[in-house]
Scaffold this active site. Sequence first.
Site, mmCIF file in Angstrom:
data_model
loop_
_atom_site.group_PDB
_atom_site.id
_atom_site.type_symbol
_atom_site.label_atom_id
_atom_site.label_comp_id
_atom_site.label_asym_id
_atom_site.label_seq_id
_atom_site.Cartn_x
_atom_site.Cartn_y
_atom_site.Cartn_z
ATOM 1 N N GLU A 100 0.838 -1.206 0.000
ATOM 2 C CA GLU A 100 0.000 0.000 0.000
ATOM 3 C C GLU A 100 0.865 1.245 0.000
ATOM 4 O OE1 GLU A 100 -3.728 -1.645 2.661
ATOM 5 O OE2 GLU A 100 -2.700 0.179 3.255
ATOM 6 N N CYS A 158 4.614 -5.783 16.039
ATOM 7 C CA CYS A 158 3.949 -4.905 17.018
ATOM 8 C C CYS A 158 2.490 -5.347 17.148
ATOM 9 C CB CYS A 158 4.030 -3.445 16.567
ATOM 10 S SG CYS A 158 5.726 -2.913 16.326
ATOM 11 N N SER A 177 10.743 6.408 9.403
ATOM 12 C CA SER A 177 10.241 6.041 10.731
ATOM 13 C C SER A 177 10.673 4.625 11.098
ATOM 14 C CB SER A 177 8.710 6.128 10.729
ATOM 15 O OG SER A 177 8.189 5.599 11.932
ATOM 16 N N CYS A 198 5.841 -7.240 7.592
ATOM 17 C CA CYS A 198 6.851 -6.753 8.534
ATOM 18 C C CYS A 198 7.131 -7.839 9.564
ATOM 19 C CB CYS A 198 6.345 -5.492 9.247
ATOM 20 S SG CYS A 198 7.571 -4.776 10.373
ATOM 21 N N CYS A 220 -0.496 -3.381 15.348
ATOM 22 C CA CYS A 220 -0.313 -3.030 13.938
ATOM 23 C C CYS A 220 -0.831 -4.144 13.032
ATOM 24 C CB CYS A 220 1.165 -2.779 13.671
ATOM 25 S SG CYS A 220 1.526 -2.486 11.928
ATOM 26 N N ASN A 227 -5.705 3.635 15.507
ATOM 27 C CA ASN A 227 -6.599 3.490 14.368
ATOM 28 C C ASN A 227 -7.174 2.073 14.407
ATOM 29 O OD1 ASN A 227 -7.606 4.590 11.992
ATOM 30 N ND2 ASN A 227 -5.557 5.249 11.389
ATOM 31 N N CYS A 234 3.087 8.343 1.708
ATOM 32 C CA CYS A 234 3.560 7.352 2.676
ATOM 33 C C CYS A 234 3.972 6.098 1.900
ATOM 34 C CB CYS A 234 2.410 7.072 3.645
ATOM 35 S SG CYS A 234 2.859 5.903 4.911
ATOM 36 N N SER A 281 9.131 5.437 16.559
ATOM 37 C CA SER A 281 7.846 5.005 17.116
ATOM 38 C C SER A 281 8.089 4.568 18.553
ATOM 39 C CB SER A 281 7.279 3.838 16.304
ATOM 40 O OG SER A 281 7.102 4.245 14.976
ATOM 41 N N LEU A 282 7.948 5.504 19.480
ATOM 42 C CA LEU A 282 8.264 5.210 20.880
ATOM 43 C C LEU A 282 7.124 4.417 21.532
ATOM 44 C CD1 LEU A 282 10.362 5.560 23.099
ATOM 45 C CD2 LEU A 282 9.322 7.761 23.667
ATOM 46 N N CYS A 288 -2.793 1.338 8.302
ATOM 47 C CA CYS A 288 -1.838 0.776 7.362
ATOM 48 C C CYS A 288 -2.056 -0.728 7.191
ATOM 49 C CB CYS A 288 -0.444 1.060 7.899
ATOM 50 S SG CYS A 288 0.838 0.302 6.978
ATOM 51 N N GLY A 300 6.095 -2.180 6.719
ATOM 52 C CA GLY A 300 7.487 -2.599 6.852
ATOM 53 C C GLY A 300 8.321 -1.752 7.787
ATOM 54 N N GLU A 301 9.431 -2.342 8.214
ATOM 55 C CA GLU A 301 10.402 -1.643 9.067
ATOM 56 C C GLU A 301 11.586 -1.255 8.153
ATOM 57 O OE1 GLU A 301 11.094 -0.305 12.155
ATOM 58 O OE2 GLU A 301 12.985 0.057 11.130
#
Length: 347
Positions: free
Chosen positions: A94, A118, A193, A114, A121, A293, A107, A216-217, A336, A161-162
């Site tokens: 995406e 997380c 990010s 990924c 996510c 979200n 974006c 991303s804390l 996402c 993805g990371e």
Amino acid sequence: MNSTKTPLIGMTHSDLVELCYDAGVKPVHADHIVASVFRRYNSDLSSISTIPKTLHSYLAKHISMFEPTCSAEQLAADGTRKLVLQMPDGKAVETVLIEGAKRLTQCISTQVGCAVGCTFCLTATAGLTRNLSAAEMVAEVMAGQRISGQKVSNIVLMGMGEPLHNYQAVAQFLNIITDPKGMAFSPNRVTLSTSGMVPAIYRMLEDKFPCNLAISLNATTDEVRDRIIPINRKYPIAALIQAVREYIQQRGSKRVLIEYVMLAGINDSLEDAHRLSALLEGMHCTINLLPFNPYQGASFKRPDDATVSAFQAVLVEAKLIAIIRKSKGRDISAACGQLITEIKKKR
Ligand code: SAH
Ligand code: SF4
């Protein structure tokens, strides 16, 4: 894409200079190719009139062009446009175009899926399928501009993805899009990010990545962060904050972006806000508060607006810059990875 040929849009200017030497023509022709392909988005190499015949035959033999197909598109009432792009091997990612007052931000996804896992996510659910190549990331930008008919002004590597798990390809992608002779994005308008790959943050510093940094804390204690971002067990909060402070010290002026996904009852208390203020004290940063979200099957809830505002007030009181990020495109599948998931379900 013919796999024996190299995709041109994955090549940097210096790769193209090498190519000119290999083809036995003057290196200046690299400038002509870059100008035509990356500036004017010409996908027909045979139409470049400024390069010699020998180079044309070399390109025809060794180099390919490809455009991903757009297999789904959603346009939200606020102008946010979400595209599903299918790569030559059929894998889809995406990309989202977000309209602002004076900017169009795209974006970009850096991987299919990924591996970080997380728990809040949607992209994490299916794990990692594969890395994207630099050419595929450049193709996202080109498709975004072609389909929206607008010039993208800002790029954020905040899609699927990371990015720091795909270090080499992301480095190549950043070099291509910020090449002053090519797409010429200012590094100030590009933001990467990461969920907190500490050694890779130091490596970004060494390699002088042409972009801003976002972290991303998402939590203020290791106990909570361990649970929601598994990589925290390897690189805990203190090590991450130290890396960020070092990054700022060495890179100077530009503010680091601290992202904080707010999950109701998990990390949204006033104690969290105070702990976050202490962690970030004196840091040259902007905090983006991202109310969760929601998506189908998620085990978290979005906090109410009053909780988010009270949290922000504590940060502002501590002299930090904190912005509540409005969820763009709420009437489309905004989280996402959501549009792809919906498409897969329908099949
Ligand atoms: N992998 C990178 C970049 C992609 S995720 C990273 O994690 O930083 C981009 C941002 O979206 C991250 O800050 C992540 O914490 C946030 N995010 C992921 N899922 C979300 C959700 N459901 N609601 C709100 N923000 C989310
Ligand atoms: Fe990967 Fe980022 Fe999603 Fe975590 S938030 S699973 S790092 S894409």
